[in-house]
Design an enzyme around this catalytic site. Structure first.
Site, PDB file in Angstrom:
ATOM      1  CB  THR A 165      -0.953   0.007   1.216  1.00 54.27           C
ATOM      2  OG1 THR A 165      -1.770   1.183   1.175  1.00 54.27           O
ATOM      3  CG2 THR A 165      -0.200  -0.029   2.522  1.00 54.27           C
ATOM      4  CG  HIS A 189       5.204 -11.188  16.920  1.00 57.63           C
ATOM      5  ND1 HIS A 189       6.135 -12.158  16.627  1.00 57.63           N
ATOM      6  CD2 HIS A 189       5.859 -10.261  17.672  1.00 57.63           C
ATOM      7  CE1 HIS A 189       7.281 -11.852  17.189  1.00 57.63           C
ATOM      8  NE2 HIS A 189       7.149 -10.696  17.821  1.00 57.63           N
TER       9      HIS A 189
END
Length: 404
Positions: A323, A375
């Protein structure tokens, strides 16, 4: 003989849609393959076309109604306009004439019937009630069509200098309430889910864009002449990301329940801002694409996004997303994951800054890079290593070309 007009068959990823606009009403003649209705889903706007020459005999699903895949939305009469439908058309015109004459009696401008009849039912009603001529309204809908919001916005525009401005009470604060589009609601749901359902973390770095900018400046004219596509920065990022994904396959993976899915292909989504909201068309197999193919693909998707013609298959899948907030001037941001992907790269504005190079201060065009990652799937070591690889490949673009 009446024929059923049905909503298109939606893909598995699309549960339902909403009738956005009826372009034709019962009794109006239509030609084969002429667009008669728009259905808005949480991804794209689908067009429903006439199966043959004829007329719509009845509308079953009105604007704003929810429709399912292959659900009947109207009935259609093939052939010439029948007497019954002609009567309906005449009655519809008489209603518009009556509304226009009532508006005229109130000393408001008269709405031209032909202009009003060309609009969707809700828009026609708004035009006749307000006495605004369709020709005076700037349409922001697909193909320049007028929406109810356009009519409302036209009413709130400042009057011309020759017209006495409307008096507004001191301290009055104006509010406007409009419903969210399905796309906007879906984007909101997905972004909220990404923040609530993932262990999202963002790591940052910066890249010296001077080498890429010099290469682009040197070869952009020859590139465009040879390939017919403009050489931009995005192709360098797509190719750098693809190479980095090869070295760090966990960043190209996704989580499915308790399973990790490692993808042996590279489908890069490129976030594009459109009038309807943020969409993410996908470039397939970027490891097999050259720079010209990447630029042509991005250009084609951008054009389709502006015209509202992106198909569902254009935005399905994707193993990684890029993006670019820099196009709007953003210097730094934390992009949100595009689930079920586990990472997203954020590009930003190129800003000249003083940098220390070999003990000397140089003014260099720098860009901050942000990598948001899940994560649960990606460790910090892999995330930082991936981002550093992208940085190094962009600062030495010859490595990309020479596959080093």
């Amino acid at each position: 003989m009446a024929t059923e007009i049905k909503a298109p068959v939606f893909p598995e990823s699309v549960a339902d849609g909403t009738i956005a606009t009826w372009h034709k009403q019962p009794g109006e003649a239509v030609s084969r393959d002429e667009v008669i209705c728009d259905i808005e889903t949480d991804k794209v706007v689908l067009e429903v076309v006439a199966p043959a020459d004829g007329t719509i005999s009845a509308i079953i699903k009105n604007e704003g109604d929810t429709v399912l895949s292959s659900e009947v939305i109207a009935t259609f009469e093939e052939g010439a306009v029948s007497g019954a439908t002609q009567t309906q058309a005449v009655q519809s015109e008489e209603k518009v004439e009556q509304a226009a004459s009532q508006t005229q009696a109130g000393n408001a401008p008269v709405v031209e019937r032909a202009q009003v009849q060309d609009q969707a039912p809700a828009v026609r009603k708004a035009l006749t009630e307000t006495g605004i001529a369709a020709a005076d309204v700037d349409g922001t809908g697909r193909g320049g069509r007028i929406t109810k919001e356009d009519v409302a916005n036209h009413q709130t525009k400042p009057a011309a200098a020759a017209v006495t401005p409307l008096s507004v009470a001191v301290g009055e604060r104006i509010e406007k309430r409009v419903p969210m589009t399905r796309l906007r609601k879906r984007v909101a749901e997905r972004l909220l889910a990404a923040t609530q359902q993932t262990a999202m973390l963002t790591t940052f770095n910066e890249v010296n864009m001077k080498p890429v900018m010099e290469m682009r400046k040197q070869y952009k004219d020859a590139f465009e002449k040879r390939h017919g596509a403009r050489l931009g920065f995005m192709s360098f990022f797509v190719k750098a990301v693809t190479e980095a994904l090869k070295r760090y396959p966990a960043v190209n993976a996704s989580i499915d329940g308790d399973d990790i899915v490692y993808h042996g292909y590279y489908d890069i989504g490129v976030a594009v801002s459109s009038d309807r909201g943020l969409v993410v068309p996908v470039l397939r197999n970027t490891d097999r694409m050259n720079y010209a193919e990447v630029e042509s693909g991005i250009g084609a998707y951008a054009a389709k996004a502006r015209e509202g013609k992106l198909a569902i298959e254009d935005m399905t899948g994707g193993t990684f997303t890029i993006t670019n907030g820099g196009t709007f001037g953003s210097l730094l941001s934390t992009p949100i994951l595009n689930q079920p992907q586990t990472a997203i790269l954020g590009m930003h504005k190129i800003q000249e800054r003083p940098m220390a190079v070999n003990g000397q201060v140089e003014i260099l065009p720098m860009m901050y890079l942000a990598l948001s990652y899940d994560h649960r799937m990606i460790d910090g070591k892999e995330a930082v290593g991936f981002l550093v690889t992208v940085k190094e490949l962009l600062e030495e673009p010859a490595k990309l070309i020479l596959d080093l």
